[in-house]
Structure formats: C-alpha cells, structure tokens
Design an enzyme around this catalytic site. Structure first.
Site, PDB file in Angstrom:
ATOM      1  N   LYS A  43       0.852  -1.187   0.000  1.00 42.94           N
ATOM      2  CA  LYS A  43       0.000   0.000   0.000  1.00 42.94           C
ATOM      3  C   LYS A  43       0.890   1.241   0.000  1.00 42.94           C
ATOM      4  CE  LYS A  43      -3.427   2.958   0.758  1.00 42.94           C
ATOM      5  NZ  LYS A  43      -4.387   3.310  -0.312  1.00 42.94           N
ATOM      6  N   SER A  44       0.500   2.253  -0.760  1.00 38.68           N
ATOM      7  CA  SER A  44       1.285   3.490  -0.793  1.00 38.68           C
ATOM      8  C   SER A  44       1.458   4.044   0.619  1.00 38.68           C
ATOM      9  CB  SER A  44       0.588   4.555  -1.646  1.00 38.68           C
ATOM     10  OG  SER A  44       0.654   4.214  -3.018  1.00 38.68           O
ATOM     11  N   CYS A 128      -2.434   9.892  -6.721  1.00 34.39           N
ATOM     12  CA  CYS A 128      -3.548   9.652  -5.799  1.00 34.39           C
ATOM     13  C   CYS A 128      -4.590  10.758  -5.950  1.00 34.39           C
ATOM     14  CB  CYS A 128      -3.084   9.586  -4.348  1.00 34.39           C
ATOM     15  SG  CYS A 128      -4.498   9.471  -3.211  1.00 34.39           S
TER      16      CYS A 128
HETATM   17  C1  DHB Z   1      -5.409   6.197  -2.727  1.00 33.87           C
HETATM   18  C2  DHB Z   1      -5.948   6.087  -3.982  1.00 33.87           C
HETATM   19  C3  DHB Z   1      -5.117   6.036  -5.061  1.00 33.87           C
HETATM   20  O1  DHB Z   1      -5.598   5.917  -6.318  1.00 33.87           O
HETATM   21  C4  DHB Z   1      -3.752   6.091  -4.868  1.00 33.87           C
HETATM   22  O2  DHB Z   1      -2.959   6.045  -5.929  1.00 33.87           O
HETATM   23  C5  DHB Z   1      -3.213   6.202  -3.615  1.00 33.87           C
HETATM   24  C6  DHB Z   1      -4.058   6.252  -2.535  1.00 33.87           C
HETATM   25  C7  DHB Z   1      -6.306   6.284  -1.584  1.00 33.87           C
HETATM   26  O3  DHB Z   1      -7.370   6.924  -1.709  1.00 33.87           O
HETATM   27  O4  DHB Z   1      -5.963   5.748  -0.522  1.00 33.87           O
END
Ligand code: DHB
Length: 309
Positions: A43-44, A128
C-alpha cells in the site's frame, strides 16, 4: 509459460496486485506472498500512519468500483520493516509504493529507502486522486519534472512511477518527453480514473462519503483508457523504461490485451478486491489458454505487437 523478465528478475507470471488493494497489513501482504502472483506491491506509504477518509469509502459495482480511501496506511516504517524482514527478501517479488503528500515527504521517504538495505523496486505514486485539497502530481507537468529531477539526484535503486490516466495526445507527448529525461525503471499506467461520480438511483444518493461521492473509478469501465495509456507510453518511451499495465484486468483476455499494447507486468485492483487472491490463478490460466490457442510459447512473442489497420 507466463515467465516474465523484469528489471533483472524472472517472475513466474506477470501478475501483481495493484497498490492499495489487499496490501495494507502484513497479513494481507503475506497472503499475496503465498499466492500465485508473480510479484506484489505494498500500500502506498506516507511518512506517518494515516486513518484515511471516513467510510463508506469503497463501493463495488457490476462493471467496476469507486473509491475515495484517502491514503489510509500504516506509515512508512511499517512497510520498510516488512520488506526488510520478509523471509525471501532479495527475490525481487515485493515492490514498495510511496505516496508522499508533498515533495518533501516523498524525498524524505526515498532518502530512507536509498539508505536502507532494501534492494527491490520502488514505485513513486504521482496519482492519488482522493486526498481533499491535494492535486494529482501527474497532472502538473512542471511539478512532475521537478520531483523527478530532485529524486534522481540521489536515488540509485530501481524506481518506477504510477501515473494517472491521460486523455489528450499532446499530454501523452509532453509527459513522455519529460519521463524520457530520467533513468526510470518503468511507468505504471493507470491509476483510477479520478473524481468520477457513481450514484444509487433508488436512493438518489452518492455511494461513498468523502468528497460528496466523488472518487476514483476502476474495473471494466477503465480498460479502454488503460490500454490507450499503456500503448501511448510504450510507443513514446525509451525502450529501457518498461510499462506496467493496470486497469480493467478481469480476465485472461484483458491481460492479453494489455500485453499486446506493450505492458511487461500487469496489476489487478478491482477484481482482486472482488475475488481475493484466487484471481491470480484464474487470470493466469485464462491467459495461458489464449496463448496456447494462438500458438504462443512465451509472452515475448507478442508483447507490444499490436497491429494498426
Ligand atoms: C489512494 C488512492 C489512489 O488511487 C492512490 O494512488 C493512492 C491512494 C487512496 O485513496 O488511498
């Protein structure tokens, strides 16, 4: 065989999760690790843990999904600990996603990765769409050039970027021109189609709470946009910059189409959320069946070879 070479590693198949789906916790990451996916991604991360937006913030529909998660994540250190302590580290199967909410946050996290023992691939998320007040960096060409200029002054490990979808030929030309100035490992096309609106007709109401219902669309709705972005970048980028195809992969046929457009790895978001990790077994076997019926022994025989008429 679906065997795929990418950045010096050989993967059993090109399939991965799309970042954000099934990769928030160590438990979910371990399940991806045990799945048949060729590789997987975290997860980012932001420097500190985030709760994200209020719920409901994800809503699946017949042809896809809408989300406005708002970057909930356990924080950079949690994911760095995970990748550094993972049993099979060094196999290249885990990618690390970072999505700072400012240039300074991104530089800080990338400095930490550079100074760490992590040897894998990093994905810098420039797309995002769901944090109120924060525009998608990928739609600001000057900011995109600035962040890459600063990053590549110190970052020496393999780095890719996750891009938002583009919808104009001049934008494809402009952004590809910028990306070609940098030693990028790959671009990942596409993130969700941002700030769309899905409505519950009976209730006459939106389906996610944040941003008055506006959110990123994924799934079957976005496949044609995803394929166009994969193709547009595949034909414009230096051949050293690989393309990851993400968007609307539900079946082996969708995967085949992304590969024809030039993708090397393939990421599955919405359908992974719907089916769980068995999606990788199904899509892989459907892709293998298509290749068998066409007489292709390897993906390299058809990757990028989409024909014009
Ligand atoms: C989220 C959504 C995304 O498309 C992304 O690239 C990073 C985070 C989010 O809303 O958590």
């Amino acid at each position: 065989s679906l065997s795929t070479q990418f950045l010096g590693h050989t993967y059993a198949n090109p399939l991965m999760n799309a970042s954000g789906v099934h990769c928030m916790s160590v438990e979910e990451l371990q399940e991806l690790d045990r799945s048949s996916a060729g590789a997987f991604i975290t997860k980012s991360a932001t420097p500190a843990e985030r709760e994200g937006n209020p719920e409901p913030r994800y809503y699946p529909v017949a042809l896809g999904s809408i989300n406005s998660m708002g970057l909930p994540n356990r924080g950079f250190d949690y994911y760095l600990d995970y990748v550094l302590n993972r049993e099979s580290k060094g196999d290249g199967r885990v990618f690390f996603s970072v999505a700072g909410m400012s240039l300074a946050d991104n530089l800080a996290m990338l400095h930490r990765l550079q100074d760490s023992d992590y040897t894998g691939v990093t994905e810098l998320n420039l797309s995002c769409p769901n944090v109120p007040g924060k525009p998608q960096v990928g739609y600001d060409f000057e900011q995109t050039q600035q962040i890459l200029t600063e990053v590549f002054q110190f970052y020496k490990k393999p780095l890719g970027v996750k891009l938002p979808p583009y919808f104009d030929m001049v934008h494809f030309d402009t952004i590809a021109g910028i990306l070609n100035r940098f030693p990028l490992a790959y671009v990942n096309c596409i993130n969700s189609v941002g700030n769309a609106l899905y409505i519950d007709t009976d209730l006459e109401q939106v389906v996610v709470k944040p941003k008055n219902g506006f959110g990123g669309i994924g799934g079957q709705y976005v496949k044609p946009t995803a394929l166009a972005n994969v193709r547009a970048f595949y034909v414009r980028l230096n051949p050293e910059i690989k393309v990851i195809g993400t968007g609307g992969i539900t079946t082996g046929r969708d995967a085949f189409e992304h590969l024809l457009c030039g993708a090397t790895m393939l990421q599955i978001g919405t359908q992974l959320c719907k089916d769980g990790t068995p999606v990788f077994d199904r899509v892989a076997s459907e892709l293998q069946q298509i290749m068998d019926s066409k007489g292709y022994k390897s993906i390299d025989e058809f990757r990028g070879k989409l024909q014009s008429i």
